[in-house]
Write a protein that holds these residues in place. Structure first.
Motif, PDB file in Angstrom:
ATOM      1  N   GLN A  65       0.844  -1.184   0.000  1.00 32.24           N
ATOM      2  CA  GLN A  65       0.000   0.000   0.000  1.00 32.24           C
ATOM      3  C   GLN A  65       0.883   1.238   0.000  1.00 32.24           C
ATOM      4  N   ARG A  66       0.437   2.213  -0.786  1.00 29.23           N
ATOM      5  CA  ARG A  66       1.215   3.441  -0.908  1.00 29.23           C
ATOM      6  C   ARG A  66       0.754   4.434   0.153  1.00 29.23           C
ATOM      7  N   LYS A  67       1.680   4.872   0.995  1.00 28.74           N
ATOM      8  CA  LYS A  67       1.336   5.835   2.046  1.00 28.74           C
ATOM      9  C   LYS A  67       2.271   7.036   1.943  1.00 28.74           C
ATOM     10  N   THR A  68       1.684   8.226   2.099  1.00 27.20           N
ATOM     11  CA  THR A  68       2.535   9.411   2.137  1.00 27.20           C
ATOM     12  C   THR A  68       2.502  10.001   3.537  1.00 27.20           C
ATOM     13  N   PHE A  69       3.611  10.561   3.948  1.00 20.83           N
ATOM     14  CA  PHE A  69       3.660  11.219   5.242  1.00 20.83           C
ATOM     15  C   PHE A  69       4.595  12.414   5.166  1.00 20.83           C
ATOM     16  N   VAL A  70       4.422  13.334   6.125  1.00 21.62           N
ATOM     17  CA  VAL A  70       5.186  14.582   6.088  1.00 21.62           C
ATOM     18  C   VAL A  70       6.162  14.607   7.252  1.00 21.62           C
ATOM     19  N   ILE A  71       7.403  14.928   6.954  1.00 24.89           N
ATOM     20  CA  ILE A  71       8.399  15.026   8.028  1.00 24.89           C
ATOM     21  C   ILE A  71       9.045  16.418   8.006  1.00 24.89           C
ATOM     22  N   ASP A  72       9.598  16.794   9.156  1.00 22.19           N
ATOM     23  CA  ASP A  72      10.369  18.037   9.221  1.00 22.19           C
ATOM     24  C   ASP A  72      11.799  17.722   8.844  1.00 22.19           C
ATOM     25  N   GLN A  73      12.289  18.416   7.846  1.00 27.72           N
ATOM     26  CA  GLN A  73      13.672  18.191   7.449  1.00 27.72           C
ATOM     27  C   GLN A  73      14.496  19.390   7.858  1.00 27.72           C
ATOM     28  N   GLN A  81       9.278  21.296   5.505  1.00 28.97           N
ATOM     29  CA  GLN A  81       8.475  20.088   5.564  1.00 28.97           C
ATOM     30  C   GLN A  81       8.560  19.367   4.227  1.00 28.97           C
ATOM     31  N   VAL A  82       8.822  18.087   4.293  1.00 26.72           N
ATOM     32  CA  VAL A  82       8.968  17.319   3.072  1.00 26.72           C
ATOM     33  C   VAL A  82       8.008  16.147   3.100  1.00 26.72           C
ATOM     34  N   GLU A  83       7.454  15.846   1.932  1.00 28.14           N
ATOM     35  CA  GLU A  83       6.561  14.705   1.861  1.00 28.14           C
ATOM     36  C   GLU A  83       7.358  13.477   1.446  1.00 28.14           C
ATOM     37  N   ARG A  84       7.106  12.384   2.139  1.00 28.60           N
ATOM     38  CA  ARG A  84       7.759  11.121   1.782  1.00 28.60           C
ATOM     39  C   ARG A  84       6.691  10.098   1.421  1.00 28.60           C
ATOM     40  N   THR A  85       7.088   9.144   0.609  1.00 28.57           N
ATOM     41  CA  THR A  85       6.179   8.069   0.226  1.00 28.57           C
ATOM     42  C   THR A  85       6.803   6.744   0.619  1.00 28.57           C
TER      43      THR A  85
ATOM     44  N   VAL B  48       6.173  24.484  -8.747  1.00 25.88           N
ATOM     45  CA  VAL B  48       5.544  23.297  -8.172  1.00 25.88           C
ATOM     46  C   VAL B  48       5.454  22.184  -9.212  1.00 25.88           C
ATOM     47  N   TYR B  49       4.980  22.537 -10.403  1.00 25.80           N
ATOM     48  CA  TYR B  49       4.847  21.551 -11.485  1.00 25.80           C
ATOM     49  C   TYR B  49       6.178  20.872 -11.793  1.00 25.80           C
ATOM     50  N   VAL B  50       7.171  21.687 -12.116  1.00 29.61           N
ATOM     51  CA  VAL B  50       8.419  21.090 -12.595  1.00 29.61           C
ATOM     52  C   VAL B  50       9.160  20.342 -11.484  1.00 29.61           C
ATOM     53  N   ASN B  51       9.014  20.811 -10.237  1.00 31.37           N
ATOM     54  CA  ASN B  51       9.664  20.084  -9.144  1.00 31.37           C
ATOM     55  C   ASN B  51       9.033  18.706  -8.953  1.00 31.37           C
ATOM     56  N   HIS B  52       7.706  18.645  -9.099  1.00 32.70           N
ATOM     57  CA  HIS B  52       7.028  17.354  -9.023  1.00 32.70           C
ATOM     58  C   HIS B  52       7.511  16.415 -10.123  1.00 32.70           C
ATOM     59  N   ILE B  53       7.532  16.941 -11.331  1.00 33.46           N
ATOM     60  CA  ILE B  53       7.926  16.116 -12.475  1.00 33.46           C
ATOM     61  C   ILE B  53       9.367  15.637 -12.303  1.00 33.46           C
ATOM     62  N   GLU B  54      10.211  16.557 -11.870  1.00 29.48           N
ATOM     63  CA  GLU B  54      11.628  16.208 -11.691  1.00 29.48           C
ATOM     64  C   GLU B  54      11.777  15.135 -10.630  1.00 29.48           C
ATOM     65  N   GLN B  55      10.989  15.244  -9.563  1.00 31.82           N
ATOM     66  CA  GLN B  55      11.117  14.265  -8.486  1.00 31.82           C
ATOM     67  C   GLN B  55      10.707  12.867  -8.956  1.00 31.82           C
ATOM     68  N   GLN B  56       9.644  12.801  -9.740  1.00 29.77           N
ATOM     69  CA  GLN B  56       9.163  11.500 -10.204  1.00 29.77           C
ATOM     70  C   GLN B  56      10.111  10.867 -11.212  1.00 29.77           C
ATOM     71  N   LEU B  57      10.685  11.691 -12.080  1.00 31.50           N
ATOM     72  CA  LEU B  57      11.458  11.160 -13.200  1.00 31.50           C
ATOM     73  C   LEU B  57      12.906  11.634 -13.161  1.00 31.50           C
ATOM     74  N   LYS B  58      13.407  11.776 -11.952  1.00 30.42           N
ATOM     75  CA  LYS B  58      14.727  12.348 -11.706  1.00 30.42           C
ATOM     76  C   LYS B  58      15.842  11.723 -12.535  1.00 30.42           C
TER      77      LYS B  58
END
Lengths: 171, 154
Positions: A65-73, A81-85, B48-58
């Motif tokens: 199952q895919r879960k996302t959570f937010v941590i303080d970096q 705050q960064v989102e992790r999966t 926001v858009y490009v950072n998302h795309i970059e993160q997925q397909l880095k």
């Protein structure tokens, strides 16, 4: 008179010492907090990573199952705050896996069961890297090691993850 | 990969795997107060858009520095310069070059852009990026764009 001078402090010396003492004390009082503030991030060292509640253990299935959570970096002076999966599931031995979706080749994001040609595998869309259902890289595809595992804790039947993921032993 | 020290080390070692360049086209202008707000918002949205795309397909996409131009200028005047810019990228080689923008002016000159694909996205004029609904909408749009890029790989 001259003997006395040797043993006793003259008025001038007394004033000198007092002013130096008081002045130095005042200077230190001003400077110390500034120095402390400036090197504060160094004094703290690496912040202990906090664990975030993800889900109850009895909700964990054999299907990832895919879960996302937010941590303080904390990055030096800068906190964000960064989102992790994480892909969370139990493998056939009943071990809990909380895998990072970051491909161990060049860092794209892998997806579970996303390619019809490779069912029940983690698949990387960038260079077609593949990982089996244990998250172990499949020979002949670009990745060189298994998907990383998040640090986790279980308290009172609840699963907590930290934002930190580590390489795994070859399974 | 991003235009920053950590990523560049990796890029230089793995160039043969990173064959796709992504270049945001960002208009700016200071002449009209209402327009400034829109342009600034759209720039933030683009990040926001490009950072998302970059993160997925880095591992396969190189997010290059933005291409900036004056909103008030004629788009034709930018064409020559942009084409020189993308030609340089193309020669590295990058097999695929994507230009991404909210500015529909570029659509009018789409035939005169060499060896690139233009991703034009209809934009919001204003909004609140911290709102859940906005984030959801952005995320679904980002998924679409990623799919489009991945389709061109296959």
């Amino acid at each position: 008179m001259s003997d006395k001078k040797h043993n006793e402090v003259t008025r001038r010396q007394f004033l000198n010492y007092t002013l130096m003492g008081v002045g130095g004390f005042m200077g230190a009082a001003v400077l110390a907090p500034m120095v402390g503030f400036a090197i504060d991030p160094l004094l703290k060292g690496e912040k202990e990573s906090d664990f975030v509640y993800i889900m109850d253990v009895d909700e964990i299935t054999n299907e990832p199952q895919r879960k996302t959570f937010v941590i303080d970096q904390v990055d030096g002076w800068y906190e964000s705050q960064v989102e992790r999966t994480a892909w969370i599931y139990k493998n056939n031995n009943g071990d809990i896996l909380a895998l990072s979706p970051v491909c161990t080749h060049l860092g794209c994001t892998v997806d579970w069961n996303s390619n019809a040609d490779f069912p029940n595998e983690f698949f990387c869309p960038c260079h077609f890297g593949r990982f089996d259902s244990n998250g172990v890289n499949i020979a002949g595809t670009p990745p060189t090691e298994p998907l990383h595992q998040y640090e986790y804790q279980i308290t009172d039947g609840k699963l907590y993850l930290s934002g930190k993921s580590n390489p795994r032993e070859e399974a | 990969m991003k235009w920053r020290t950590n990523d560049i080390k990796q890029y230089v070692q793995a160039k043969e795997y990173i064959d796709t360049a992504l270049i945001p086209l960002i208009p700016f202008s200071l002449s009209n107060d209402q327009q400034i707000k829109e342009l600034v918002f759209q720039k933030e949205l683009m990040d926001v858009y490009v950072n998302h795309i970059e993160q997925q397909l880095k591992g396969r996409i190189f997010l290059l520095p933005e291409y900036y131009y004056l909103k008030d200028d004629k788009i034709n005047e930018e064409l020559t310069k942009l084409n020189r810019f993308t030609k340089h990228v193309h020669n590295q080689p990058f097999k695929y070059t994507f230009l991404i923008t909210f500015d529909r002016e570029w659509r009018k000159v789409i035939k005169e852009l060499d060896d690139v694909e233009l991703l034009w996205i209809p934009s919001m004029k204003e909004g609140d990026l911290s709102q859940k609904e906005t984030q959801k909408m952005i995320q679904s749009q980002v998924k679409e764009i990623e799919q489009l890029i991945m389709d061109s790989w296959n």
